[in-house]
Design a protein around this motif. Structure first.
Motif, short mmCIF file in Angstrom:
data_model
loop_
_atom_site.label_atom_id
_atom_site.label_comp_id
_atom_site.label_asym_id
_atom_site.label_seq_id
_atom_site.Cartn_x
_atom_site.Cartn_y
_atom_site.Cartn_z
N SER A 29 -4.18 -6.20 9.74
CA SER A 29 -5.17 -5.35 9.08
C SER A 29 -5.80 -4.37 10.06
N ALA A 30 -5.94 -4.76 11.33
CA ALA A 30 -6.53 -3.86 12.32
C ALA A 30 -5.65 -2.63 12.55
N VAL A 31 -4.34 -2.82 12.51
CA VAL A 31 -3.43 -1.67 12.70
C VAL A 31 -3.59 -0.67 11.56
N LEU A 32 -3.57 -1.15 10.33
CA LEU A 32 -3.72 -0.25 9.19
C LEU A 32 -5.11 0.39 9.16
N SER A 33 -6.13 -0.38 9.52
CA SER A 33 -7.48 0.17 9.54
C SER A 33 -7.63 1.25 10.59
N ALA A 34 -7.07 1.03 11.78
CA ALA A 34 -7.16 2.03 12.84
C ALA A 34 -6.41 3.30 12.45
N LEU A 35 -5.24 3.15 11.84
CA LEU A 35 -4.48 4.32 11.41
C LEU A 35 -5.25 5.10 10.36
N SER A 36 -5.88 4.41 9.43
CA SER A 36 -6.66 5.08 8.39
C SER A 36 -7.84 5.84 8.99
N LEU A 37 -8.53 5.23 9.96
CA LEU A 37 -9.67 5.89 10.59
C LEU A 37 -9.23 7.13 11.36
N LEU A 38 -8.09 7.06 12.02
CA LEU A 38 -7.58 8.24 12.73
C LEU A 38 -7.26 9.37 11.77
N GLY A 88 0.80 0.59 -6.37
CA GLY A 88 1.88 0.21 -5.47
C GLY A 88 1.39 0.02 -4.04
N CYS A 89 0.47 0.88 -3.59
CA CYS A 89 -0.09 0.74 -2.24
C CYS A 89 -0.87 -0.56 -2.11
N ILE A 90 -1.65 -0.90 -3.14
CA ILE A 90 -2.42 -2.15 -3.12
C ILE A 90 -1.48 -3.34 -3.02
N ALA A 121 6.74 -1.39 7.91
CA ALA A 121 7.20 -1.18 6.54
C ALA A 121 6.03 -0.86 5.62
N ALA A 122 4.90 -1.52 5.83
CA ALA A 122 3.72 -1.25 5.00
C ALA A 122 3.21 0.17 5.22
N VAL A 123 3.17 0.61 6.47
CA VAL A 123 2.70 1.97 6.78
C VAL A 123 3.61 3.00 6.13
N LEU A 124 4.92 2.85 6.30
CA LEU A 124 5.86 3.82 5.74
C LEU A 124 5.85 3.80 4.21
N GLY A 167 0.49 9.07 0.78
CA GLY A 167 0.04 9.71 2.01
C GLY A 167 -0.87 8.80 2.82
N PHE A 168 -1.70 9.42 3.64
CA PHE A 168 -2.60 8.63 4.47
C PHE A 168 -3.63 7.88 3.63
N TYR A 169 -3.99 8.43 2.49
CA TYR A 169 -4.87 7.70 1.59
C TYR A 169 -4.20 6.42 1.12
N GLY A 170 -2.89 6.47 0.93
CA GLY A 170 -2.16 5.28 0.54
C GLY A 170 -2.20 4.19 1.60
N THR A 171 -2.10 4.58 2.89
CA THR A 171 -2.20 3.58 3.95
C THR A 171 -3.59 2.94 3.99
N ALA A 172 -4.63 3.76 3.74
CA ALA A 172 -5.99 3.22 3.71
C ALA A 172 -6.16 2.26 2.54
N VAL A 173 -5.63 2.62 1.38
CA VAL A 173 -5.72 1.74 0.20
C VAL A 173 -4.93 0.46 0.44
N ALA A 174 -3.77 0.57 1.10
CA ALA A 174 -2.99 -0.63 1.42
C ALA A 174 -3.78 -1.56 2.34
N CYS A 175 -4.52 -0.99 3.28
CA CYS A 175 -5.34 -1.80 4.18
C CYS A 175 -6.45 -2.51 3.40
N VAL A 176 -7.10 -1.78 2.49
CA VAL A 176 -8.13 -2.41 1.66
C VAL A 176 -7.52 -3.50 0.79
N GLY A 177 -6.32 -3.25 0.26
CA GLY A 177 -5.64 -4.27 -0.53
C GLY A 177 -5.32 -5.51 0.29
N MET A 178 -4.85 -5.30 1.52
CA MET A 178 -4.56 -6.44 2.39
C MET A 178 -5.82 -7.25 2.67
#
Length: 633
Positions: free
Chosen positions: A624-633, A483-485, A545-548, A555-566
């Protein structure tokens, strides 16, 4: 006029046209360069290396496959606890083998069951080892698999480069203009990298002293990987710039090659040129990460590689973008405002600088930016996945990148363009073809990720849930991560469609700005700023919406996976983005070389499409930069 006279007139016109066509062919034949054997040899080497990596992936899978959590018994585990000033970090479970080179499985809260187990371990005389920092193991099955896909992608880059370089360059004048753009663009990159090199070396010294020096390691993994990441990021920009400035005149020549199919042929050359940049960025990113881990074998090498890519992206994106707009505005002020010259007029000396700016900003700069986001997303997902799902969580982003890269190679092979009743391709058909290409690639990636998630997580069991407080998100992990992907992919495609709506010539926002020109420059500025501000609303809502949504699923792993999927469609998306400056330069070359007006009409249509795809790429990069930055934080 009699029928005979008509036939004679038609024959004379046809003869004149044929003479012009024959003259153009003779001029082109003088500039058809046989594609260098070095490109072919490099492609064959990459294919052979890819086959070797596939063999290693199969052997790794057969000998040391993913281990399920229920196969780990407390007697084979040790405890590790990190201490901070006044803060007690959660206990961590580690695999007790391979000389205590540990695999991070999961985090457990301190409770009675864990305390009882801790006492049992001490009573049995089993050592409890404390590690100073978190280290995890990347399954080599995913390492070799991702490396094989990256080498396959580089082989495809060689094939596309061979195809582009095999096309004619056009007349002497076209070649001379393209050569000036080529030399000037490379001079800019050389000057930029000359100033950037001391900054990179300074950061390298800092990393070596602050991280590698503290670990007392003979192999400075972080600092060496940092230099490797910076080198690959700069190399991607240099490679893309070289091919883009070689493909521009060939695009113009392809448009001149046929009055009926020139638009479609020009699109094919320009898109293959852009595909070299798009696939090169993705392939080098995956190859760099896998090589860094294969050589050094720890997570610090992955972090150092991503940091090196960020260091180059900072200067390449900002410096190239500033030069692009300065040259564009300067050329317009000098030519259009002061001397009332046409767009890309050969009488305007700033036209060359304008063409150079298109390349340094939208090819080298954008490539470095997306290279950094792509690498950072994979690193962040791997680190977060270690704490949630162990080896499987670490492997997932590498496998997603592998699937996306393979799909991108096949998605960039060709673009099917529909034609009208007269057998001609329209601008709307070109835009629809590119849009369909991205959507189809996304669907194929989702299909591959369905198989991937089923394979990785179908046997996942919460064996530790009875004793410990396992996070609820680990239940049904395959479906949640899938689902995150999907969330990341869908949001990325929707951002592209929203950007396309606000920048396409067929839609209301752009047409409203055109109508404002009837009232002077002031209304144009107001309308343009208004539409630009409106255009940010939809992508902003989609990103939130993607972050939430991803956080709710995993969780935060889901946001990182969503970024990789994007970013899994980056190979196709970056290809359409890099196509823009190539077609723009082709229009400038056609105007400066004073080619027939119908050639300029074709290049103008390609240029208009390129402006839309370039804007789509920028929106995709920001999301993608927003999701990537959030994942790195």
């Amino acid at each position: 006029m009699t029928a005979k006279e008509k036939d004679g007139s038609s024959s004379s016109s046809s003869s004149s046209s044929n003479e012009k066509r024959e003259f153009a062919d003779d001029a082109w034949n003088n500039h058809i360069e046989p594609a260098g054997t070095s490109i072919c040899v490099a492609g064959i080497i990459f294919l052979l290396l890819s086959a070797g990596a596939i063999v290693l992936c199969i052997l790794s899978y057969a000998t040391d496959d993913f281990q399920r959590i229920d196969e780990y018994h407390p007697s084979y585990l040790t405890l590790s606890q990190r201490h901070f000033d006044g803060i007690k970090d959660p206990f961590m479970i580690w695999e007790r083998n391979k000389n205590y080179t540990c695999t991070f499985l999961t985090r457990l809260r301190e409770n009675d069951a864990l305390s009882a187990w801790h006492a049992e371990e001490e009573k049995a005389g089993r050592p409890i080892i404390t590690y100073p920092y978190c280290s995890f193991h990347v399954p080599y099955t995913s390492v070799w698999g991702a490396m094989a896909s990256s080498l396959f992608g580089l082989a495809a880059v060689c094939a596309y480069a061979h195809s582009v370089m095999s096309h004619p360059r056009g007349t002497d004048e076209m070649h001379d203009i393209a050569n000036k753009i080529h030399i000037s663009a490379l001079d800019f990159l050389n000057q930029e990298y000359t100033w950037l090199a001391p900054f990179v070396l300074l950061l390298w010294c800092f990393l070596y002293i602050a991280i590698d020096g503290q670990d007392h390691s003979w192999v400075p993994a972080s600092s060496v990987s940092f230099l490797f990441g910076a080198f690959l990021s700069a190399s991607c920009g240099y490679m893309g710039m070289h091919l883009a400035t070689q493909g521009n005149c060939r695009t113009a020549a392809a448009c001149f090659s046929s009055r009926t199919d020139g638009l479609e042929e020009g699109l094919a050359v320009a898109f293959r040129t852009g595909a070299c940049m798009g696939l090169g960025v993705v392939s080098c990113g995956v190859l760099g990460l896998t090589l860094s881990y294969a050589i050094f074998g720890n997570v610090q090498s992955l972090g150092g590689f991503g940091f090196g890519a960020s260091a180059v992206a900072l200067f390449a994106r900002v410096g190239g973008g500033i030069y692009t707009k300065a040259a564009d505005v300067g050329a317009d002020l000098c030519g259009k405002v002061d001397h009332s010259l046409a767009e890309d007029s050969p009488k305007n000396p700033a036209t060359i600088a304008d063409c150079v700016g298109d390349n340094v900003g939208d090819v080298a700069g954008m490539g470095a930016d997306l290279f950094e986001s792509y690498v950072g997303a994979i690193v962040a997902a791997a680190v977060l996945g270690a704490g949630e799902f162990g080896e499987k969580g670490v492997a997932l982003p590498f496998w997603i990148a592998m699937i996306g890269l393979v799909v991108s190679v096949f998605g960039t092979i060709t673009i099917k363009v529909s034609k009208d009743a007269e057998g001609k391709a329209s601008l709307d058909a070109l835009l629809a073809a590119m849009r369909l290409n991205i959507i189809v690639s996304g669907v194929l990636i989702v299909a591959g990720c369905v198989i991937l998630c089923v394979f990785l997580f179908m046997d996942e069991r919460d064996e530790l849930e009875d004793l410990y407080d396992t996070p609820w998100r680990q239940k049904e992990p395959g479906a949640r991560l899938l689902g995150c992907i999907v969330v990341g992919l869908v949001v990325g495609i929707l951002i592209g469609l929203a950007t396309e709506y606000f920048t396409s010539h067929t839609d209301e926002p752009t047409q409203s700005i055109g109508r404002a020109t009837e009232f002077g420059p002031g209304p144009v500025i107001i309308q343009g700023l208004g539409q630009g501000m409106y255009s940010t609303v939809i992508p902003l809502v989609l990103i939130v919406a993607a972050v939430l949504g991803a956080y709710y699923l995993a969780g935060f792993y889901g946001t990182a996976v969503a970024c990789v999927g994007m970013l899994s469609t980056l190979g196709v998306t970056m290809s359409t983005d890099a196509y823009g400056p190539v077609s723009d330069n082709a229009g400038g070359i056609a105007e400066m070389a004073e080619l027939p007006s119908w050639v300029r009409d074709y290049t103008d249509q390609l240029d208009a499409l390129g402006n839309t795809t370039a804007a789509t790429g920028k929106g995709f990069a920001n999301g993608s930069a927003v999701l990537s930055a959030l994942s790195l934080l």
